[in-house]
Design a protein around this motif. Sequence first.
Motif, PDB file in Angstrom:
ATOM      1  N   SER A  60      11.914   7.498  -8.660  1.00 31.05           N
ATOM      2  CA  SER A  60      11.219   6.486  -7.876  1.00 31.05           C
ATOM      3  C   SER A  60      11.170   6.780  -6.388  1.00 31.05           C
ATOM      4  CB  SER A  60      11.901   5.125  -8.090  1.00 31.05           C
ATOM      5  OG  SER A  60      13.291   5.239  -7.808  1.00 31.05           O
ATOM      6  N   MET A  61      11.635   7.949  -5.979  1.00 27.61           N
ATOM      7  CA  MET A  61      11.829   8.222  -4.560  1.00 27.61           C
ATOM      8  C   MET A  61      10.788   9.123  -3.917  1.00 27.61           C
ATOM      9  SD  MET A  61      14.442   6.552  -3.316  1.00 27.61           S
ATOM     10  CE  MET A  61      13.835   5.165  -4.264  1.00 27.61           C
ATOM     11  N   ASP A  62       9.647   9.326  -4.552  1.00 25.98           N
ATOM     12  CA  ASP A  62       8.600  10.171  -3.963  1.00 25.98           C
ATOM     13  C   ASP A  62       8.164   9.655  -2.598  1.00 25.98           C
ATOM     14  OD1 ASP A  62       7.833  12.253  -6.090  1.00 25.98           O
ATOM     15  OD2 ASP A  62       7.859  10.398  -7.236  1.00 25.98           O
ATOM     16  N   GLY A  63       8.054   8.330  -2.484  1.00 24.62           N
ATOM     17  CA  GLY A  63       7.637   7.737  -1.211  1.00 24.62           C
ATOM     18  C   GLY A  63       8.625   8.018  -0.100  1.00 24.62           C
ATOM     19  N   LEU A  64       9.924   7.961  -0.425  1.00 26.00           N
ATOM     20  CA  LEU A  64      10.968   8.243   0.562  1.00 26.00           C
ATOM     21  C   LEU A  64      10.877   9.688   1.046  1.00 26.00           C
ATOM     22  CD1 LEU A  64      13.689   7.539   2.026  1.00 26.00           C
ATOM     23  CD2 LEU A  64      14.835   8.416  -0.024  1.00 26.00           C
ATOM     24  N   TYR A 219      23.113  -1.011   8.420  1.00 25.43           N
ATOM     25  CA  TYR A 219      22.460  -1.150   7.115  1.00 25.43           C
ATOM     26  C   TYR A 219      21.010  -1.522   7.353  1.00 25.43           C
ATOM     27  CZ  TYR A 219      20.623  -3.716   3.110  1.00 25.43           C
ATOM     28  OH  TYR A 219      19.811  -4.175   2.108  1.00 25.43           O
ATOM     29  N   MET A 220      20.110  -0.839   6.655  1.00 25.03           N
ATOM     30  CA  MET A 220      18.682  -1.098   6.792  1.00 25.03           C
ATOM     31  C   MET A 220      18.029  -1.102   5.416  1.00 25.03           C
ATOM     32  SD  MET A 220      18.534   1.743   9.765  1.00 25.03           S
ATOM     33  CE  MET A 220      20.051   2.418   9.099  1.00 25.03           C
ATOM     34  N   ALA A 221      17.015  -1.910   5.248  1.00 23.60           N
ATOM     35  CA  ALA A 221      16.226  -1.907   4.020  1.00 23.60           C
ATOM     36  C   ALA A 221      14.787  -1.580   4.395  1.00 23.60           C
ATOM     37  CB  ALA A 221      16.302  -3.258   3.319  1.00 23.60           C
ATOM     38  N   ILE A 222      14.175  -0.662   3.647  1.00 14.49           N
ATOM     39  CA  ILE A 222      12.795  -0.260   3.952  1.00 14.49           C
ATOM     40  C   ILE A 222      11.932  -0.306   2.694  1.00 14.49           C
ATOM     41  CG2 ILE A 222      13.580   1.291   5.789  1.00 14.49           C
ATOM     42  CD1 ILE A 222      12.857   3.664   3.906  1.00 14.49           C
ATOM     43  N   ASP A 223      10.634  -0.411   2.922  1.00 16.65           N
ATOM     44  CA  ASP A 223       9.674  -0.241   1.838  1.00 16.65           C
ATOM     45  C   ASP A 223       9.288   1.234   1.845  1.00 16.65           C
ATOM     46  OD1 ASP A 223       7.601  -0.142   0.052  1.00 16.65           O
ATOM     47  OD2 ASP A 223       6.321  -1.589   1.083  1.00 16.65           O
ATOM     48  N   HIS A 224       9.941   2.011   0.984  1.00 22.01           N
ATOM     49  CA  HIS A 224       9.738   3.462   1.017  1.00 22.01           C
ATOM     50  C   HIS A 224       8.366   3.884   0.512  1.00 22.01           C
ATOM     51  CE1 HIS A 224      11.291   2.371  -2.898  1.00 22.01           C
ATOM     52  NE2 HIS A 224      10.920   3.518  -3.408  1.00 22.01           N
ATOM     53  N   ASN A 225       7.657   2.968  -0.152  1.00 21.15           N
ATOM     54  CA  ASN A 225       6.321   3.299  -0.647  1.00 21.15           C
ATOM     55  C   ASN A 225       5.209   2.852   0.306  1.00 21.15           C
ATOM     56  OD1 ASN A 225       7.098   4.523  -3.138  1.00 21.15           O
ATOM     57  ND2 ASN A 225       7.609   2.486  -3.920  1.00 21.15           N
ATOM     58  N   ARG A 226       5.593   2.265   1.415  1.00 20.88           N
ATOM     59  CA  ARG A 226       4.603   1.788   2.377  1.00 20.88           C
ATOM     60  C   ARG A 226       3.898   2.971   3.029  1.00 20.88           C
ATOM     61  NH1 ARG A 226       5.154   0.989   8.001  1.00 20.88           N
ATOM     62  NH2 ARG A 226       3.580  -0.402   8.885  1.00 20.88           N
ATOM     63  N   GLN A 227       2.594   2.898   3.068  1.00 16.55           N
ATOM     64  CA  GLN A 227       1.810   3.949   3.712  1.00 16.55           C
ATOM     65  C   GLN A 227       1.800   3.730   5.222  1.00 16.55           C
ATOM     66  OE1 GLN A 227       0.270   6.690   2.175  1.00 16.55           O
ATOM     67  NE2 GLN A 227       1.513   5.963   0.465  1.00 16.55           N
ATOM     68  N   VAL A 228       2.185   4.758   5.955  1.00 18.84           N
ATOM     69  CA  VAL A 228       2.178   4.657   7.411  1.00 18.84           C
ATOM     70  C   VAL A 228       0.742   4.805   7.912  1.00 18.84           C
ATOM     71  CG1 VAL A 228       3.102   5.596   9.556  1.00 18.84           C
ATOM     72  CG2 VAL A 228       4.471   5.677   7.471  1.00 18.84           C
ATOM     73  N   VAL A 229       0.296   3.838   8.684  1.00 22.91           N
ATOM     74  CA  VAL A 229      -1.059   3.890   9.220  1.00 22.91           C
ATOM     75  C   VAL A 229      -1.004   4.493  10.615  1.00 22.91           C
ATOM     76  CG1 VAL A 229      -3.095   2.538   9.856  1.00 22.91           C
ATOM     77  CG2 VAL A 229      -1.696   1.838   7.894  1.00 22.91           C
ATOM     78  N   HIS A 230      -1.528   5.697  10.736  1.00 23.93           N
ATOM     79  CA  HIS A 230      -1.531   6.381  12.026  1.00 23.93           C
ATOM     80  C   HIS A 230      -2.861   6.141  12.724  1.00 23.93           C
ATOM     81  CE1 HIS A 230       2.140   8.572  11.094  1.00 23.93           C
ATOM     82  NE2 HIS A 230       1.628   8.879   9.918  1.00 23.93           N
ATOM     83  N   ILE A 231      -2.821   6.079  14.016  1.00 22.16           N
ATOM     84  CA  ILE A 231      -4.057   5.912  14.778  1.00 22.16           C
ATOM     85  C   ILE A 231      -4.484   7.262  15.350  1.00 22.16           C
ATOM     86  CG2 ILE A 231      -2.832   5.273  16.901  1.00 22.16           C
ATOM     87  CD1 ILE A 231      -5.227   3.411  17.492  1.00 22.16           C
TER      88      ILE A 231
END
Length: 390
Positions: A60-64, A219-231
Amino acid sequence: MKHIKHLFATAILIGATGTSYGCNLKAHSNEKITLYTEFTEEKPSEQFVKIALLLDTSNSMDGLINQAKAQLWDIVNEFTHAKCGTDLRPSLQIALYEYGNDNLSSHEGYIRQVLGFSKDLDEISEKLFSLTTNGGEEYCGEVIHTSLKQLDWGKNADDLKMIFIAGNEPFTQGKLDYKDAALNAKEKDIIVNTIFCGNYEQGISSMWKNGATLTGGEYMAIDHNRQVVHIETPYDDIIIKLNSKLNSTYVSYGAMGRQKKELQSVQDANAAELEEVVVVKRAVSKSSRLYQNSSWDLVDAAEEDATVLTQIKEKDLPKELQGKSESEIKNFVKEKKQEREKIQKQIQELNAKREAYIAKNQKNEKGELENAMLSAIKAQASKKNFTWNN
């Protein structure tokens, strides 16, 4: 009695001064106390930031992994401006582990050291791109313990030493108690930061927060599947073209020279496969002081030690320099250095305009993983008196 009181007072003085440390000690190196000068050790001439990335490479870690590939250059670019004390610029070293992958040995706890501490940015990129995911058992305590045991963390109390472990299964899995690993890290002045890939509260209940708290980490929680929107900016294409010109200033030498120069181009291509903006960020890293390749590039090698140009063997020279006189080789390297410095300056100037453009047009361009890491890095670096100045 006077003699005993004198010894007692001296002991208190030594204890009070000995427990105060931070990277700014170098700035006060002239302040010596004669009572115990003979027992003090000379401070190392080089300061290090050592970061070990422990990444879950289960299914499940491809996004990470993709975020790590893309955000590496943001982390590097941030440390370009780090200062330690009055004028010392720290060296950045990154190590990489993968865990929780069925392709790894069960005898090793499904853990693999992908790369020991390295400052070779192309090599770090190469190893990140080599990671693949597959289902497995994720033993957080064991991978932390393994990194503490295998890596050369050094003994300088002024170095900033951090572990970032990311994953999405309970922190308690495995035979080795994560609490023991965390306490071992704390004893070695290594901060463990935990990044749970999922819901914040779920990460707390599965002990990811506790794993960080034990060492004073975050401690941090992230949405590892979130697509980063670059400008995109008007400066991107120019920086990418300058990056190609920058590559032409590298003069490979020695047995590994050609392979390393090819690796440089391959990592440019890997960055381009992710997104064009990643090439831009990598180019900015390549224009910084942290992109140093004296082991295979004659320009960097001569900058580090000028005698290399007089001592290098004919067979170790690139073909275009074989048969040339010593003065011709020196002039060639000097011209390449001047050309490189000019290109690097152009990239830095364009990047300043690029960042201003992004700040004006988009409030937040950073990715989930990058946000998490930079937040922790800055907070923990400040405790060791690191500062950020251009």
